[in-house]
Design an enzyme around this catalytic site. Structure first.
Site, PDB file in Angstrom:
ATOM      1  N   GLY A  22      49.994 -58.805 -14.925  1.00  0.00           N
ATOM      2  CA  GLY A  22      49.385 -57.808 -14.247  1.00  0.00           C
ATOM      3  C   GLY A  22      48.686 -58.236 -13.127  1.00  0.00           C
ATOM      4  O   GLY A  22      48.366 -59.105 -13.013  1.00  0.00           O
ATOM      5  N   ASP A  49      53.956 -57.313 -12.357  1.00  0.00           N
ATOM      6  CA  ASP A  49      53.635 -55.817 -12.404  1.00  0.00           C
ATOM      7  C   ASP A  49      52.448 -55.282 -11.380  1.00  0.00           C
ATOM      8  O   ASP A  49      51.440 -56.144 -11.299  1.00  0.00           O
ATOM      9  CB  ASP A  49      52.811 -55.419 -13.809  1.00  0.00           C
ATOM     10  CG  ASP A  49      52.802 -53.931 -13.650  1.00  0.00           C
ATOM     11  OD1 ASP A  49      53.739 -53.193 -14.204  1.00  0.00           O
ATOM     12  OD2 ASP A  49      51.529 -53.480 -13.490  1.00  0.00           O
ATOM     13  N   TYR A  54      47.503 -50.366  -5.910  1.00  0.00           N
ATOM     14  CA  TYR A  54      46.829 -51.476  -6.056  1.00  0.00           C
ATOM     15  C   TYR A  54      46.450 -52.331  -4.713  1.00  0.00           C
ATOM     16  O   TYR A  54      45.413 -53.187  -4.712  1.00  0.00           O
ATOM     17  CB  TYR A  54      47.394 -52.724  -6.849  1.00  0.00           C
ATOM     18  CG  TYR A  54      47.716 -52.262  -8.314  1.00  0.00           C
ATOM     19  CD1 TYR A  54      47.266 -50.927  -9.044  1.00  0.00           C
ATOM     20  CD2 TYR A  54      48.687 -52.888  -9.418  1.00  0.00           C
ATOM     21  CE1 TYR A  54      47.399 -50.545 -10.241  1.00  0.00           C
ATOM     22  CE2 TYR A  54      48.876 -52.460 -10.565  1.00  0.00           C
ATOM     23  CZ  TYR A  54      48.229 -51.249 -11.033  1.00  0.00           C
ATOM     24  OH  TYR A  54      48.651 -50.889 -12.475  1.00  0.00           O
ATOM     25  N   LYS A  83      54.827 -49.022  -8.341  1.00  0.00           N
ATOM     26  CA  LYS A  83      54.985 -47.589  -9.170  1.00  0.00           C
ATOM     27  C   LYS A  83      54.437 -46.673  -7.848  1.00  0.00           C
ATOM     28  O   LYS A  83      53.973 -47.315  -6.869  1.00  0.00           O
ATOM     29  CB  LYS A  83      53.795 -47.633 -10.033  1.00  0.00           C
ATOM     30  CG  LYS A  83      53.717 -48.962 -11.086  1.00  0.00           C
ATOM     31  CD  LYS A  83      52.498 -48.704 -11.935  1.00  0.00           C
ATOM     32  CE  LYS A  83      52.624 -49.976 -12.809  1.00  0.00           C
ATOM     33  NZ  LYS A  83      51.752 -50.966 -12.616  1.00  0.00           N
ATOM     34  N   HIS A 116      53.642 -43.357 -11.700  1.00  0.00           N
ATOM     35  CA  HIS A 116      52.544 -44.122 -12.151  1.00  0.00           C
ATOM     36  C   HIS A 116      51.889 -43.144 -13.196  1.00  0.00           C
ATOM     37  O   HIS A 116      51.158 -43.421 -14.016  1.00  0.00           O
ATOM     38  CB  HIS A 116      51.576 -44.506 -10.856  1.00  0.00           C
ATOM     39  CG  HIS A 116      50.581 -45.390 -11.183  1.00  0.00           C
ATOM     40  ND1 HIS A 116      50.203 -46.559 -10.241  1.00  0.00           N
ATOM     41  CD2 HIS A 116      49.939 -45.900 -12.411  1.00  0.00           C
ATOM     42  CE1 HIS A 116      49.475 -47.311 -10.750  1.00  0.00           C
ATOM     43  NE2 HIS A 116      49.134 -46.984 -11.960  1.00  0.00           N
ATOM     44  N   ASN A 155      51.920 -43.574 -18.315  1.00  0.00           N
ATOM     45  CA  ASN A 155      50.965 -42.663 -18.781  1.00  0.00           C
ATOM     46  C   ASN A 155      51.378 -41.392 -19.235  1.00  0.00           C
ATOM     47  O   ASN A 155      50.784 -40.245 -19.144  1.00  0.00           O
ATOM     48  CB  ASN A 155      49.884 -42.478 -17.605  1.00  0.00           C
ATOM     49  CG  ASN A 155      49.296 -43.805 -17.453  1.00  0.00           C
ATOM     50  OD1 ASN A 155      48.482 -44.224 -18.324  1.00  0.00           O
ATOM     51  ND2 ASN A 155      49.172 -44.319 -16.194  1.00  0.00           N
TER      52      ASN A 155
HETATM   53  N1  LIG Z   1      50.128 -47.943 -15.489  1.00  0.00           N
HETATM   54  C1  LIG Z   1      48.960 -47.949 -15.317  1.00  0.00           C
HETATM   55  O1  LIG Z   1      48.407 -46.766 -15.151  1.00  0.00           O
HETATM   56  C2  LIG Z   1      48.092 -49.176 -15.474  1.00  0.00           C
HETATM   57  C3  LIG Z   1      46.597 -48.844 -15.689  1.00  0.00           C
HETATM   58  C4  LIG Z   1      45.890 -50.164 -15.984  1.00  0.00           C
HETATM   59  C5  LIG Z   1      46.613 -51.508 -15.864  1.00  0.00           C
HETATM   60  N2  LIG Z   1      47.894 -51.245 -15.470  1.00  0.00           N
HETATM   61  C6  LIG Z   1      48.578 -52.842 -15.392  1.00  0.00           C
HETATM   62  O2  LIG Z   1      48.279 -53.605 -16.600  1.00  0.00           O
HETATM   63  C7  LIG Z   1      47.707 -54.936 -16.133  1.00  0.00           C
HETATM   64  C8  LIG Z   1      46.752 -55.250 -16.937  1.00  0.00           C
HETATM   65  O3  LIG Z   1      45.650 -54.134 -17.526  1.00  0.00           O
HETATM   66  P1  LIG Z   1      44.204 -54.639 -17.141  1.00  0.00           P
HETATM   67  O4  LIG Z   1      44.090 -55.578 -15.655  1.00  0.00           O
HETATM   68  O5  LIG Z   1      43.562 -53.231 -16.901  1.00  0.00           O
HETATM   69  O6  LIG Z   1      43.411 -55.304 -18.325  1.00  0.00           O
HETATM   70  P2  LIG Z   1      43.798 -56.628 -19.158  1.00  0.00           P
HETATM   71  O7  LIG Z   1      45.006 -57.381 -18.774  1.00  0.00           O
HETATM   72  O8  LIG Z   1      43.851 -56.214 -20.531  1.00  0.00           O
HETATM   73  O9  LIG Z   1      42.411 -57.491 -19.005  1.00  0.00           O
HETATM   74  C9  LIG Z   1      42.243 -58.064 -17.548  1.00  0.00           C
HETATM   75  C10 LIG Z   1      40.937 -58.714 -17.720  1.00  0.00           C
HETATM   76  O10 LIG Z   1      40.741 -59.584 -18.654  1.00  0.00           O
HETATM   77  C11 LIG Z   1      40.543 -60.817 -18.294  1.00  0.00           C
HETATM   78  N3  LIG Z   1      41.417 -61.820 -19.030  1.00  0.00           N
HETATM   79  C12 LIG Z   1      42.825 -62.053 -18.751  1.00  0.00           C
HETATM   80  N4  LIG Z   1      43.304 -63.076 -19.545  1.00  0.00           N
HETATM   81  C13 LIG Z   1      42.110 -63.204 -20.321  1.00  0.00           C
HETATM   82  C14 LIG Z   1      41.886 -64.147 -21.587  1.00  0.00           C
HETATM   83  N5  LIG Z   1      43.122 -65.058 -21.888  1.00  0.00           N
HETATM   84  N6  LIG Z   1      40.782 -64.093 -22.222  1.00  0.00           N
HETATM   85  C15 LIG Z   1      39.870 -63.360 -21.699  1.00  0.00           C
HETATM   86  N7  LIG Z   1      39.794 -62.767 -20.890  1.00  0.00           N
HETATM   87  C16 LIG Z   1      41.044 -62.608 -20.010  1.00  0.00           C
HETATM   88  C17 LIG Z   1      40.824 -60.769 -16.707  1.00  0.00           C
HETATM   89  O11 LIG Z   1      39.780 -61.640 -16.130  1.00  0.00           O
HETATM   90  P3  LIG Z   1      40.344 -63.087 -14.863  1.00  0.00           P
HETATM   91  O12 LIG Z   1      41.328 -62.254 -14.070  1.00  0.00           O
HETATM   92  O13 LIG Z   1      39.109 -63.415 -14.360  1.00  0.00           O
HETATM   93  O14 LIG Z   1      40.904 -64.029 -16.000  1.00  0.00           O
HETATM   94  C18 LIG Z   1      40.514 -59.450 -16.486  1.00  0.00           C
HETATM   95  O15 LIG Z   1      39.149 -59.256 -16.297  1.00  0.00           O
HETATM   96  C19 LIG Z   1      46.956 -54.426 -14.744  1.00  0.00           C
HETATM   97  O16 LIG Z   1      46.596 -55.624 -13.958  1.00  0.00           O
HETATM   98  C20 LIG Z   1      48.077 -53.737 -14.119  1.00  0.00           C
HETATM   99  O17 LIG Z   1      49.165 -54.484 -13.534  1.00  0.00           O
HETATM  100  C21 LIG Z   1      48.718 -50.378 -15.420  1.00  0.00           C
END
Ligand SMILES: NC(=O)c1ccc[n+]([C@@H]2O[C@H](COP(=O)([O-])OP(=O)(O)OC[C@H]3O[C@@H](n4cnc5c(N)ncnc54)[C@H](OP(=O)(O)O)[C@@H]3O)[C@@H](O)[C@H]2O)c1
Length: 305
Positions: A22, A49, A54, A83, A116, A155
């Site tokens: 991500g 992704d 973004y 997206k 998206h 979504n």
């Molecule tokens: N389609 C959509 O509408 C949509 C919506 C939201 C997200 N997304 C996609 O999904 C991806 C992931 O979702 P997200 O970024 O919201 O949330 P996530 O991946 O669940 O969490 C990211 C957060 O967790 C931390 N983290 C990562 N690995 C970790 C680990 N092993 N232990 C503890 N903390 C950890 C990261 O910090 P650090 O970077 O400091 O490690 C960051 O703050 C996005 O980046 C995006 O590409 C899509």
């Protein structure tokens, strides 16, 4: 160590690695996007992704291009997703919008292009009420032109996905939705799978990475001793248990990190297996809590939640 990640076959015939990197960050230095992608590719990520909204496609593309030039990876080995944002849903806007993304990414095609959100907005952020069935026609033409190998949605709720599946000439290959141990989404995941649409988990770490004020004290996932015991048993972290739980449910994940050790950690989930009982423990953390509620759009015609 370079991890070899298993893949899942999409209805398009192409395969997608079940862990992707991500790249969304509310705040980041531009260099972090490029660096994160470069570390990811070095460590074995082949699926990345991103999204036009973004505002990082240039840096993501730079990271990809650097690793291809260095001979670490070939374009054919990579699976790149981007997206279409909600203000470009008119059928005529889809092709020029993807071309802009391709230009920023320095790519000739994307492996996966997603709508998206089902909602559409105009430049002022107001409801444009463009039907996503119209948008989908534009998406289908991208496949015919070879600019997107696979197309899908994000979504979409059950009703919206069903409505699209009923008329689509090219079925959506994936529905990228929020899924994590505190938002398990069984009904929508089952619906996707029953129609051969691969559910992809965004925000897969959920409350492990994000505690919202209203859930403080309830985000047991961070403190619950049972999860700690599981992590200890397998020599893994709570985050790795969460990701493993999703992948074992047959759900690809796209965790984001720009921390090199965590980028590596999130890929290192293929050398252990949770038992059925342990899967049930993780599943039991469900709070039906969305980290991404999209509430600002709640009044829009095609709001999904
Ligand atoms: N389609 C959509 O509408 C949509 C919506 C939201 C997200 N997304 C996609 O999904 C991806 C992931 O979702 P997200 O970024 O919201 O949330 P996530 O991946 O669940 O969490 C990211 C957060 O967790 C931390 N983290 C990562 N690995 C970790 C680990 N092993 N232990 C503890 N903390 C950890 C990261 O910090 P650090 O970077 O400091 O490690 C960051 O703050 C996005 O980046 C995006 O590409 C899509």
């Amino acid at each position: 160590m370079v991890v070899k990640v298993p893949t899942v076959k999409l209805t398009s015939g192409y395969v997608m690695p079940v862990v992707g990197l991500g790249t969304y960050a509310r705040k980041a230095d531009p260099g972090q996007f490029r660096q994160g992608v470069e570390w990811g590719i070095e460590l074995g990520y082949r699926h990345i992704d991103t999204a036009a909204i973004y505002k990082n496609e240039e840096e993501v593309g730079q990271g990809i291009s650097n690793k291809i030039k260095e001979g670490v990876v070939t374009r054919g080995e990579l699976f790149i997703t981007t997206k279409l944002w909600c203000d470009r849903h008119a059928e005529a806007d889809v092709l020029p919008t993807l071309k802009e993304s391709l230009n920023r990414l320095q790519l000739d095609y994307v492996d996966l292009y997603l709508i998206h959100w089902p909602v559409s907005i105009n430049k002022n952020g107001e409801d444009a009420e463009v039907d996503y069935l119209e948008t989908w026609k534009g998406m289908e033409s991208l496949v015919k032109m070879g600019l997107a190998k696979s197309i899908g949605v994000s979504n979409f709720n059950e009703e919206q996905l069903g409505r699209l599946l009923a008329v689509a000439n090219i079925k959506p290959a994936v529905n990228q939705i929020e899924i994590n141990p505190t938002f398990t989404q069984h009904a929508l995941v089952d619906f996707c799978k029953s129609h051969s649409v691969v559910p992809v988990a965004y925000t897969p770490l959920g409350l492990i990475s994000e505690a919202r004020p209203e859930f403080i004290g309830k985000d047991v996932i961070k403190t619950d001793p049972k999860l700690g015991e599981l992590a200890e048993k397998y020599g893994k972290t709570r985050a790795q248990i969460a990701l493993r739980y999703l992948v074992q449910r047959g759900i690809p994940v796209v965790p984001k990190s720009f921390t090199k050790s965590r980028i590596a950690e999130n890929l290192d989930i293929f050398n252990f297996e949770l038992t059925d009982k342990e899967m049930a423990i993780v599943d039991g953390y469900n709070l039906d809590h969305r980290c991404v509620p999209g509430t600002a759009w709640a009044k829009l015609k095609y709001f999904p939640f």
